[in-house]
Motif scaffolding. Structure first.
Motif, PDB file in Angstrom:
ATOM      1  N   SER A 360       0.833  -1.208   0.000  1.00  0.00           N
ATOM      2  CA  SER A 360       0.000   0.000   0.000  1.00  0.00           C
ATOM      3  C   SER A 360       0.861   1.248   0.000  1.00  0.00           C
ATOM      4  N   GLN A 361       1.853   1.270   0.856  1.00  0.00           N
ATOM      5  CA  GLN A 361       2.749   2.423   0.918  1.00  0.00           C
ATOM      6  C   GLN A 361       3.626   2.514  -0.327  1.00  0.00           C
ATOM      7  N   ALA A 362       4.034   1.360  -0.841  1.00  0.00           N
ATOM      8  CA  ALA A 362       4.868   1.351  -2.043  1.00  0.00           C
ATOM      9  C   ALA A 362       4.129   1.959  -3.229  1.00  0.00           C
ATOM     10  N   LEU A 363       2.841   1.650  -3.374  1.00  0.00           N
ATOM     11  CA  LEU A 363       2.070   2.221  -4.477  1.00  0.00           C
ATOM     12  C   LEU A 363       1.970   3.733  -4.358  1.00  0.00           C
ATOM     13  N   LEU A 364       1.735   4.223  -3.150  1.00  0.00           N
ATOM     14  CA  LEU A 364       1.630   5.672  -2.965  1.00  0.00           C
ATOM     15  C   LEU A 364       2.967   6.349  -3.260  1.00  0.00           C
ATOM     16  N   LEU A 365       4.047   5.759  -2.783  1.00  0.00           N
ATOM     17  CA  LEU A 365       5.372   6.320  -3.047  1.00  0.00           C
ATOM     18  C   LEU A 365       5.691   6.293  -4.537  1.00  0.00           C
ATOM     19  N   ALA A 366       5.262   5.211  -5.205  1.00  0.00           N
ATOM     20  CA  ALA A 366       5.561   5.073  -6.635  1.00  0.00           C
ATOM     21  C   ALA A 366       4.923   6.188  -7.444  1.00  0.00           C
ATOM     22  N   PHE A 367       3.702   6.544  -7.145  1.00  0.00           N
ATOM     23  CA  PHE A 367       3.062   7.634  -7.882  1.00  0.00           C
ATOM     24  C   PHE A 367       3.621   8.991  -7.448  1.00  0.00           C
ATOM     25  N   ARG A 368       3.977   9.107  -6.181  1.00  0.00           N
ATOM     26  CA  ARG A 368       4.544  10.375  -5.714  1.00  0.00           C
ATOM     27  C   ARG A 368       5.873  10.669  -6.412  1.00  0.00           C
ATOM     28  N   ARG A 369       6.663   9.621  -6.610  1.00  0.00           N
ATOM     29  CA  ARG A 369       7.978   9.803  -7.227  1.00  0.00           C
ATOM     30  C   ARG A 369       7.943   9.674  -8.753  1.00  0.00           C
ATOM     31  N   GLY A 370       6.805   9.255  -9.283  1.00  0.00           N
ATOM     32  CA  GLY A 370       6.712   9.092 -10.727  1.00  0.00           C
ATOM     33  C   GLY A 370       7.242   7.773 -11.234  1.00  0.00           C
ATOM     34  N   TYR A 371       7.465   6.787 -10.341  1.00  0.00           N
ATOM     35  CA  TYR A 371       7.860   5.451 -10.785  1.00  0.00           C
ATOM     36  C   TYR A 371       6.709   4.775 -11.534  1.00  0.00           C
ATOM     37  N   VAL A 374       0.878   7.488 -15.463  1.00  0.00           N
ATOM     38  CA  VAL A 374       0.022   7.080 -16.586  1.00  0.00           C
ATOM     39  C   VAL A 374      -0.090   8.216 -17.600  1.00  0.00           C
ATOM     40  N   PRO A 375       0.246   7.974 -18.858  1.00  0.00           N
ATOM     41  CA  PRO A 375       0.143   9.037 -19.864  1.00  0.00           C
ATOM     42  C   PRO A 375      -1.283   9.574 -19.990  1.00  0.00           C
ATOM     43  N   TYR A 376      -1.390  10.886 -20.121  1.00  0.00           N
ATOM     44  CA  TYR A 376      -2.652  11.577 -20.398  1.00  0.00           C
ATOM     45  C   TYR A 376      -3.685  11.421 -19.284  1.00  0.00           C
ATOM     46  N   CYS A 377      -3.260  11.000 -18.109  1.00  0.00           N
ATOM     47  CA  CYS A 377      -4.170  10.863 -16.968  1.00  0.00           C
ATOM     48  C   CYS A 377      -4.108  12.135 -16.137  1.00  0.00           C
ATOM     49  N   LEU A 378      -5.258  12.757 -15.875  1.00  0.00           N
ATOM     50  CA  LEU A 378      -5.323  14.067 -15.227  1.00  0.00           C
ATOM     51  C   LEU A 378      -5.524  14.002 -13.722  1.00  0.00           C
ATOM     52  N   HIS A 379      -5.511  12.813 -13.138  1.00  0.00           N
ATOM     53  CA  HIS A 379      -5.721  12.694 -11.700  1.00  0.00           C
ATOM     54  C   HIS A 379      -4.627  13.457 -10.942  1.00  0.00           C
ATOM     55  N   PRO A 380      -4.984  14.158  -9.853  1.00  0.00           N
ATOM     56  CA  PRO A 380      -3.984  14.953  -9.117  1.00  0.00           C
ATOM     57  C   PRO A 380      -2.811  14.148  -8.578  1.00  0.00           C
ATOM     58  N   ASP A 381      -2.999  12.861  -8.316  1.00  0.00           N
ATOM     59  CA  ASP A 381      -1.912  12.046  -7.776  1.00  0.00           C
ATOM     60  C   ASP A 381      -1.045  11.411  -8.857  1.00  0.00           C
ATOM     61  N   ASN A 382      -1.336  11.710 -10.106  1.00  0.00           N
ATOM     62  CA  ASN A 382      -0.512  11.217 -11.214  1.00  0.00           C
ATOM     63  C   ASN A 382       0.434  12.333 -11.646  1.00  0.00           C
ATOM     64  N   ARG A 383       1.739  12.040 -11.740  1.00  0.00           N
ATOM     65  CA  ARG A 383       2.703  13.097 -12.041  1.00  0.00           C
ATOM     66  C   ARG A 383       2.474  13.717 -13.421  1.00  0.00           C
ATOM     67  N   ASN A 403       9.834   9.979 -14.840  1.00  0.00           N
ATOM     68  CA  ASN A 403      10.677   9.348 -13.820  1.00  0.00           C
ATOM     69  C   ASN A 403      10.517   7.839 -13.775  1.00  0.00           C
ATOM     70  N   LEU A 404       9.877   7.251 -14.769  1.00  0.00           N
ATOM     71  CA  LEU A 404       9.739   5.795 -14.776  1.00  0.00           C
ATOM     72  C   LEU A 404      11.125   5.153 -14.720  1.00  0.00           C
ATOM     73  N   PRO A 405      11.283   4.089 -13.941  1.00  0.00           N
ATOM     74  CA  PRO A 405      12.606   3.462 -13.785  1.00  0.00           C
ATOM     75  C   PRO A 405      12.951   2.537 -14.946  1.00  0.00           C
ATOM     76  N   ILE A 406      12.764   3.027 -16.167  1.00  0.00           N
ATOM     77  CA  ILE A 406      13.049   2.209 -17.349  1.00  0.00           C
ATOM     78  C   ILE A 406      13.929   2.953 -18.350  1.00  0.00           C
ATOM     79  N   SER A 407      14.598   4.003 -17.884  1.00  0.00           N
ATOM     80  CA  SER A 407      15.413   4.787 -18.821  1.00  0.00           C
ATOM     81  C   SER A 407      16.550   3.957 -19.407  1.00  0.00           C
ATOM     82  N   HIS A 408      16.992   2.907 -18.677  1.00  0.00           N
ATOM     83  CA  HIS A 408      18.044   2.041 -19.202  1.00  0.00           C
ATOM     84  C   HIS A 408      17.535   1.091 -20.279  1.00  0.00           C
ATOM     85  N   LEU A 409      16.199   1.031 -20.443  1.00  0.00           N
ATOM     86  CA  LEU A 409      15.600   0.111 -21.410  1.00  0.00           C
ATOM     87  C   LEU A 409      14.946   0.823 -22.579  1.00  0.00           C
TER      88      LEU A 409
END
Length: 450
Positions: A360-371, A374-383, A403-409
């Motif tokens: 639960s906490q990991a999901l919240l942190l993931a959206f907070r940090r941009g990990y 979602v493209p084109y999603c206007l929700h306030p918690d989406n970066r 900030n998705l952790p896939i820049s190496h890919l």
């Protein structure tokens, strides 16, 4: 209690299991009757009138297909406006779904009596970021199959804070899991593979679906299905479903799961011919990838809510297409061990899991940090730092990864210019493709898509 409606006969329909001892539930039924070239098909169906809802379930059960039933809830119930749902029922105003929390339990019991059975399980679909009241009603009725997720039923549908949705979904899962004490095995399907319906690259769809499945497990639900929505490129979709299946095999500590494919959820063809071709292509995709279940769309999707007859027609077309496809491709196609979609999805999932021991906490942190973003999603918690586009081959690609952790890919193509015109072209690409007249040489065959 009123007698069973027409169609509510002993469960001996084609493709169903004979009536007998109760199975463990929805998940057992689908895994027993889908996969390996076979397909369980399901409509999106919900009516506010109990008689109409019962008739819809009876018609689904009687279809010439291997089916499961659906009760889709209305928009008022989804957002907790129970006063508005009650007012509509008093005034006789039709709703766009079944208000399961508002109808007395005895009424819903009559809707299901003689229709739901071990050979015809019923799933409730709802769309709520605050589902505790819904799941409380389902548990009281003994309804043991539903779907959604703390991310996928929050971000696309409103402005409910993600933290509130995560808390609500944790409570709802634990409440639903308590059905096991009554001898039922509750089943939940992730909606994460369907984020926004379109223009979300498959690796993110796969990652969110897997993360929601893990969330359900960690809150007590042990029978799962993981979703993926058909996009515009059959080769990429095939790769994505293989990645979804592999990640689930690696990460889910249970064998009680299956894959459900959704017929394309974006802008739908306007012609009947185009809609049927697209539906057929989704059935072929499901069989080709070994998926056990398909949620269908109908020829009326671009215009209005479909009728029961249109839903049954869609079920039977999908089933017939799957049967033909199953004879020619009875096993999933082999996939590369580490496809680009698998590598990206695995990187996303593991990066989120590493953020915090509590998901639960990991999901919240993931959206907070941009990990997760979602493209084109206007929700306030989406970066909102990510963007996507469709390349000339029809593949969904990243134009910006934020900030998705896939820049190496991923190396977004330089010079990709996103405008309102290109976005509109991407949104309507599938509709235009399937509505276009087929070349004479292949007029009798539905194209693979793209």
């Amino acid at each position: 209690m009123r007698p069973p409606a027409p169609g509510a006969r002993p469960d001996r329909r084609p493709g169903s299991a004979p009536a007998g001892p109760a199975s463990r539930g929805f998940g057992d039924f689908v895994r027993a009757h889908g996969g390996n070239g076979r397909l369980v098909v399901q409509p999106r169906m919900g009516f506010s009138d109990p008689a109409a809802m019962r008739a819809g379930l009876a018609a689904t059960r009687a279809a010439a297909a291997r089916t499961v039933g659906t009760i889709t809830l209305d928009a008022h119930t989804r957002v907790g406006r129970l006063d508005a749902a009650a007012a509509a029922l008093r005034q006789g105003t039709p709703l766009n779904g079944y208000p399961v929390v508002t109808h007395p339990p005895a009424v819903t019991a009559q809707v299901l009596d003689g229709i739901r059975s071990p050979g015809f399980p019923v799933q409730v679909r709802h769309g709520s970021a605050r589902p505790v009241g819904i799941f409380r009603a389902l548990a009281a009725l003994g309804l043991d199959a539903s779907e959604g997720g703390p991310v996928s039923y929050c971000l696309p549908y409103g402005r409910t804070p993600l933290a509130e949705s995560v808390t609500q979904w944790a409570t709802a899962c634990e409440l639903f899991a308590s059905l096991r004490e009554t001898g039922r095995e509750p089943h939940l399907e992730t909606f994460g593979g369907c984020m926004l319906g379109q223009l979300c690259p498959p690796s993110l769809l796969v990652a969110i679906s897997v993360l929601e499945a893990l969330f359900f497990l960690r809150h007590g639900v042990r029978s799962l299905s993981v979703s993926y929505a058909q996009q515009g490129c059959p080769e990429q979709d095939t790769e994505a479903i293989a990645a979804l299946r592999r990640l689930c095999a690696e990460l889910l500590p249970t064998d009680d799961w299956h894959v459900v494919v959704y017929t394309y959820m974006g802008v739908f063809p306007e012609t009947e011919r185009g809609a049927r071709r697209l539906l057929a292509s989704s059935a072929e995709l499901a069989v080709r990838t070994g998926a056990e279940r398909l949620v269908v769309k109908t020829v009326a999707e671009s215009r209005r809510i479909p009728t029961v007859r249109e839903n049954v027609d869609a079920l039977e077309l999908a089933a017939a297409t799957a049967e033909t496809a199953g004879r020619t491709a009875p096993t999933p196609l082999p996939q590369p061990a580490d496809s680009p979609t698998y590598q990206e999805a695995a990187a996303l999932v593991h990066a989120v899991l590493d953020l915090h021991p509590h998901l639960s906490q990991a999901l919240l942190l993931a959206f907070r940090r941009g990990y997760l973003d979602v493209p084109y999603c206007l929700h306030p918690d989406n970066r909102g730092l990510t963007r996507s586009y469709i390349d000339p081959a029809g593949r969904l690609c990243w134009a910006a990864t934020g900030n998705l952790p896939i820049s190496h890919l991923v190396r977004p193509r330089s010079g990709t210019r996103l405008t309102s015109a290109t976005l509109l072209a991407d949104l309507t690409r599938v509709r235009n493709h399937f509505d276009a007249p087929a070349p004479p040489a292949v007029a009798s065959r539905a194209p693979a898509g793209g």
